[in-house]
Design an enzyme around this catalytic site. Structure first.
Site, PDB file in Angstrom:
ATOM      1  N   ALA B 140      42.041  45.871  28.901  1.00 49.27           N
ATOM      2  CA  ALA B 140      41.254  46.900  29.587  1.00 49.27           C
ATOM      3  C   ALA B 140      39.795  46.792  29.166  1.00 49.27           C
ATOM      4  O   ALA B 140      39.436  47.173  28.051  1.00 49.27           O
ATOM      5  CB  ALA B 140      41.806  48.288  29.256  1.00 49.27           C
ATOM      6  N   PRO B 144      34.517  52.223  35.562  1.00 48.67           N
ATOM      7  CA  PRO B 144      33.972  52.519  36.892  1.00 48.67           C
ATOM      8  C   PRO B 144      32.476  52.191  36.973  1.00 48.67           C
ATOM      9  O   PRO B 144      32.003  51.731  38.005  1.00 48.67           O
ATOM     10  CB  PRO B 144      34.221  54.024  37.039  1.00 48.67           C
ATOM     11  CG  PRO B 144      35.410  54.284  36.191  1.00 48.67           C
ATOM     12  CD  PRO B 144      35.293  53.340  35.022  1.00 48.67           C
ATOM     13  N   GLY B 145      31.746  52.358  35.884  1.00 49.07           N
ATOM     14  CA  GLY B 145      30.306  52.139  35.933  1.00 49.07           C
ATOM     15  C   GLY B 145      29.871  50.829  35.309  1.00 49.07           C
ATOM     16  O   GLY B 145      28.689  50.615  35.065  1.00 49.07           O
ATOM     17  N   GLY B 147      30.973  46.534  35.143  1.00 53.89           N
ATOM     18  CA  GLY B 147      31.855  45.416  35.455  1.00 53.89           C
ATOM     19  C   GLY B 147      31.486  44.195  34.654  1.00 53.89           C
ATOM     20  O   GLY B 147      31.896  44.034  33.511  1.00 53.89           O
ATOM     21  N   THR B 174      45.108  44.794  34.644  1.00 55.25           N
ATOM     22  CA  THR B 174      46.239  44.019  35.168  1.00 55.25           C
ATOM     23  C   THR B 174      47.479  44.296  34.322  1.00 55.25           C
ATOM     24  O   THR B 174      47.409  44.267  33.094  1.00 55.25           O
ATOM     25  CB  THR B 174      45.905  42.519  35.149  1.00 55.25           C
ATOM     26  OG1 THR B 174      44.801  42.290  36.025  1.00 55.25           O
ATOM     27  CG2 THR B 174      47.085  41.691  35.608  1.00 55.25           C
ATOM     28  N   ARG B 263      39.375  32.015  30.037  1.00 56.61           N
ATOM     29  CA  ARG B 263      38.773  31.438  31.251  1.00 56.61           C
ATOM     30  C   ARG B 263      39.473  30.158  31.711  1.00 56.61           C
ATOM     31  O   ARG B 263      39.732  30.006  32.902  1.00 56.61           O
ATOM     32  CB  ARG B 263      37.277  31.224  31.046  1.00 56.61           C
ATOM     33  CG  ARG B 263      36.551  32.537  31.211  1.00 56.61           C
ATOM     34  CD  ARG B 263      35.087  32.504  30.891  1.00 56.61           C
ATOM     35  NE  ARG B 263      34.553  33.845  31.134  1.00 56.61           N
ATOM     36  CZ  ARG B 263      33.486  34.359  30.563  1.00 56.61           C
ATOM     37  NH1 ARG B 263      32.812  33.631  29.681  1.00 56.61           N
ATOM     38  NH2 ARG B 263      33.074  35.558  30.846  1.00 56.61           N
ATOM     39  N   GLY B 362      45.594  26.515  61.440  1.00 60.51           N
ATOM     40  CA  GLY B 362      45.493  27.379  62.617  1.00 60.51           C
ATOM     41  C   GLY B 362      46.277  28.664  62.441  1.00 60.51           C
ATOM     42  O   GLY B 362      46.379  29.188  61.331  1.00 60.51           O
ATOM     43  N   GLU B 386      37.871  37.938  34.691  1.00 60.61           N
ATOM     44  CA  GLU B 386      37.490  37.117  33.516  1.00 60.61           C
ATOM     45  C   GLU B 386      36.119  36.469  33.701  1.00 60.61           C
ATOM     46  O   GLU B 386      35.860  35.389  33.185  1.00 60.61           O
ATOM     47  CB  GLU B 386      38.548  36.046  33.227  1.00 60.61           C
ATOM     48  CG  GLU B 386      39.904  36.598  32.874  1.00 60.61           C
ATOM     49  CD  GLU B 386      39.901  37.409  31.595  1.00 60.61           C
ATOM     50  OE1 GLU B 386      40.195  38.617  31.690  1.00 60.61           O
ATOM     51  OE2 GLU B 386      39.600  36.867  30.523  1.00 60.61           O
ATOM     52  N   THR B 388      32.883  36.686  36.824  1.00 59.99           N
ATOM     53  CA  THR B 388      32.702  36.216  38.205  1.00 59.99           C
ATOM     54  C   THR B 388      32.029  34.851  38.229  1.00 59.99           C
ATOM     55  O   THR B 388      31.502  34.370  37.227  1.00 59.99           O
ATOM     56  CB  THR B 388      31.795  37.184  38.988  1.00 59.99           C
ATOM     57  OG1 THR B 388      30.519  37.224  38.328  1.00 59.99           O
ATOM     58  CG2 THR B 388      32.368  38.587  39.046  1.00 59.99           C
TER      59      THR B 388
END
Lengths: 454, 409
Positions: B140, B144-145, B147, B174, B263, B362, B386, B388
């Protein structure tokens, strides 16, 4: 209008373009304006063409000329059916990115050569479209021509050296790709003879490469047409008694005018094959073909018109031709690594030193991320190429790995060349910095077949 | 000696993981994609099996491990020639590739194989490693504020007697609902910045810890993604992983070291998922009469074959960058740069490959009748969590250019 191979005369126009009367008049004016006479009688003594440009121009213009002024006689040796074959390297089964001690020593020597002998003359060699004797000799001195020749035939390695060849090509191209190609070209022919030659071919030709006076030689697979596929050459060999009669044109032939021996890709009985052709053969001509980059390699066209060679000049089998194309592509991938690394090494200090808007441009993500991506894609190219090379050295199938390396090195290598110029802006576009040369050289990857081999 | 083939000695391990992926994950793949938040109970069987395999010594495990150097493994003796090591990190990425060739979401739901386990394996001392053995731990970090700027977290941990008291809100955890414990990042003193950020193991059932929400997602739907609040949540002092000292010189390095290990694992997930797309697409193309030829120049092949070759070449690069990062860790070589390179390349290649495979196939690729569309949804998260794509590029760029985070923001 006939499409002669000499015709640069269409100026990039498609067949749909038509001249109207004004166009004809303008063309006449252009002819007058560009004539040599105008150069000689320029008012005020101005002559806009520099001597080097003129040299290249003349070389191009002089057109066909027969080679064969300084051809050596290769002494034919009888074949007893016992050619030397190079054993594969034995793998350890472990994932490992560490070169062997021998490979590392070799790389150190070549790296030093690239930095101290090759790079300092790279710009001048590019300008005059010639590799200086000093560079070629230094390459011979450290054994580049015999890198792929087994010990038994006077070379250095006891086993397959595709990995060492890859590392060497990479290190040399860090100095300059064009000079690397010029230096590695004789080794490509010697390696081909070692891998696929008959006893007669090995005994006839290899002593020249393992001695002191190494001949210029070229592995000529490319042909001058769009969508060229080396597996279907238009250069054809036709049987005539015990001889083969060869007709066709090869392009991107390294130092063709100086080469004393060629290995040529031809079609015979519906298959692509390799053929050994000596430069003194009747009907063989060479034309200078200066190109976008690799100018130090003096690229040429080799024109064969009813060239007659004995059937024993066939080198290897149809499968060996396929193998040759793969190993040549692998060598081009290796070259792209060195040049792309040169781009990265050049742009890192540049973007840190170049100041705009009050701070180094490297402090901006748009610039820094381009540099990061150059490094990421370069390592991508390197690992994919190394995998292909290590498989080749271990005698494992490597068709897939070479294809993927070629795709990646052509795409990402060119992107790196492009970004290298872009990061320097206007400074990258002028010859004050080498990035414009690397841009031109990196376009060769994906275009070239033959020339170099690991 | 340079050799980039997967180690011979891990062939049995990879083979086992492949059979599990084929016969247990794939058959349940679509089911749990459709019924998000249902617990994939088939995984309990699998977890028991994996434990059995580990105990038998037949395998190095199928999930996340860390990069601790084993105490009884001193490495090569002085004076002897260096020889390469192929160890648990390579084993981990190889088995994760196979499992994610099966299903990324289900791999992320594997009991006792959470990203928190990797943190514990990397940072915990011997006592903690022993105490938390067998615990299914999730991770964890995100709030929220906050990332990508994980140094800026506002969840706090306050020492009170023999306990730490944790307060704050975490999202995107997760396996946050299914796990046995959560590894929580919290700051001992926000004013002290990164150095004060520590990780704490909070067992499930600890009063004050509440799972407040499960997310509805684009992909990896079989994996539960939880929002968790901590209110006066008390854990024993010894649940702090690593050193409790706030060492401003050490800075953030300790906490961030976990990423060097995780990573390559996430890169391996992207590589595995993308391989599934490539293999199925190749077969579909062959059925449609398109043959990919490795010897003919791409310019002379169909656009579909040329596209495929380009995708496969990028995939090959991502695969090898991932193996390299793990190999460096196996050999005790710092791999922060290479781990970020692998994650950057594999993350973007994962999306590119899976999305373009949908296009190549397709409406067959777009339809739920096949799994191509699912893989194209699943792969997206792998270019995000982990770290961006953009964070990886920042790390690579700063390292190459020798710039600080203040210079290259």
């Amino acid at each position: 209008m006939a499409r002669s191979i000499r015709s640069a005369s269409r100026h990039g126009l498609t067949a749909r373009e038509k001249q109207d009367p004004i166009g004809v008049a303008v063309a006449v004016l252009n002819k007058i304006a560009s004539s040599d006479a105008l150069d000689r009688f320029t008012p005020f003594g101005l002559n806009l063409r520099t001597s080097t440009e003129r040299a290249v121009y003349e070389a191009t213009r002089s057109g066909f000329r027969t080679v064969g002024l300084a051809n050596r006689q290769f002494q034919k040796v009888a074949d007893r059916g016992r050619p030397v074959r190079v054993p594969s390297a034995l793998g350890t089964g472990s994932f490992d990115l560490t070169p062997t001690q021998d490979e590392q020593m070799l790389v150190d020597v070549v790296t030093e050569l690239a930095a101290e002998v090759v790079r300092p003359v790279a710009a001048e060699s590019d300008a005059v479209a010639t590799a200086p004797e000093s560079v070629l000799k230094a390459g011979v001195d450290i054994g580049l021509p015999i890198l792929g020749v087994p010990e038994e035939l006077g070379g250095v390695h006891a086993e397959r050296s595709a990995m060492a060849g890859t590392l060497v090509a990479e290190a040399l191209a860090h100095g300059d790709m064009g000079l690397a190609v010029a230096s590695l070209a004789p080794g490509a022919v010697a390696t081909a003879l070692s891998l696929w030659g008959s006893e007669e071919q090995q005994a006839t030709y290899l002593p020249a490469f393992t001695g002191d006076d190494v001949p210029a030689a070229a592995l000529a697979l490319t042909e001058p047409r769009p969508l060229f596929d080396p597996s279907t050459p238009a250069t054809r060999a036709v049987r005539d008694g015990d001889d083969l009669v060869v007709t066709g044109t090869k392009s991107a032939v390294v130092r063709g005018a100086d080469a004393e021996l060629f290995v040529v890709g031809v079609e015979l009985d519906g298959e692509a094959r390799l053929l050994v052709v000596e430069s003194g053969s009747d009907g063989l001509k060479v034309e200078a073909d200066p190109s976008m980059g690799l100018r130090a390699a003096s690229l040429s066209r080799l024109v064969l018109e009813d060239v007659r060679v004995p059937a024993t000049a066939l080198l290897g089998t149809a499968e060996d031709h396929v193998a040759c194309v793969r190993l040549s592509r692998l060598a081009w991938c290796a070259l792209s690594l060195g040049t792309a690394q040169a781009v990265l090494d050049h742009v890192v200090p540049y973007v840190n030193e170049r100041v705009a808007f009050g701070e180094p441009i490297s402090h901006r993500q748009s610039v820094a991320f381009m540099v990061a991506n150059i490094a990421i894609e370069l390592d991508s190219m390197r690992l994919v190429t190394y995998r292909a090379a290590s498989r080749a050295a271990q005698g494992k199938d490597h068709a897939r790995e070479v294809a993927l390396a070629r795709r990646l090195c052509a795409d990402r290598g060119m992107q790196i060349g492009n970004d290298g110029v872009q990061l320097l802006g206007g400074h990258g576009f002028v010859k004050e910095h080498p990035v414009e040369r690397w841009y031109r050289d990196l376009r060769a990857i994906g275009v070239m077949e033959g020339g170099v081999l690991v | 000696m340079i050799n980039l083939e997967a180690p011979q000695k891990f062939r049995p391990l990879v083979g086992q993981a492949h059979q599990v992926a084929m016969n247990l994950l794939r058959p349940n793949s679509r089911t749990y994609d459709r019924s998000e938040h249902d617990y994939p109970r088939e995984l309990d069987m699998l977890a028991a099996m994996v434990d059995g395999l580990s105990a038998s010594g037949a395998t190095s495990g199928a999930g996340a491990s860390g990069v601790r150097r084993e105490a009884d493994d001193p490495g090569p003796a002085p004076g002897t020639e260096w020889s390469t090591r192929n160890g648990s990190n390579l084993a981990s990425v190889l088995s994760i590739m196979e499992m994610c060739w099966g299903d990324v979401g289900l791999l992320l739901s594997m009991p006792r194989q959470g990203l928190g386990n990797s943190a514990i394996a990397s940072v915990a001392d011997d006592e903690q490693a022993e105490r938390f053995r067998g615990v299914w731990a999730s991770m964890a970090i995100t709030e929220p504020g906050c990332g990508s700027d994980s140094a800026n977290i506002s969840t706090t941990a306050r020492l009170d007697g023999d306990d730490y008291v944790i307060d704050g809100e975490k999202i995107y955890v997760t396996a946050g609902e299914r796990c046995d414990a959560v590894v929580v990042w919290a700051t001992l003193d926000k004013l002290l910045g990164r150095a004060a950020i520590k990780s704490f193991v909070v067992p499930k059932g600890t009063p004050g810890m509440t799972v407040t929400r499960l997310e509805h997602k684009l992909g990896i739907r079989s994996s539960d993604t939880a929002a968790i609040t901590f209110t006066d949540c008390r854990v024993p002092k010894r649940n702090l992983l690593g050193s409790p000292e706030v060492d401003t010189n050490e800075g953030f390095a300790g906490a961030m070291a976990t990423f060097d290990n995780t990573r390559p694992l996430v890169a391996a997930m992207a590589v595995g998922c993308a391989r599934a797309s490539l293999e199925l697409t190749r077969e579909l193309l062959e059925e449609a009469g398109v043959v990919v030829d490795y010897d003919r120049p791409v310019q002379t092949q169909t656009a579909a074959a040329a596209t495929y070759l380009q995708l496969e070449s990028d995939w090959e690069a991502a695969y090898l960058l991932t193996l390299r990062a793990a190999w460096l860790a196996d050999n005790g070589t710092p791999n922060s740069l290479e781990a970020s390179m692998a994650k950057a390349k594999a993350g973007r290649v994962g999306s590119d490959v899976t999305l373009r495979c949908v296009e190549l196939a397709g409406s067959v690729g777009y339809s739920e009748n096949e799994l191509l569309e699912k893989w194209a949804r699943d792969s997206k998260i792998l270019d995000i969590f982990e770290g961006t794509q953009q964070i990886q590029q920042l790390i690579v760029a700063r390292r190459l250019l020798g710039l600080s985070s203040a210079q290259l923001k």
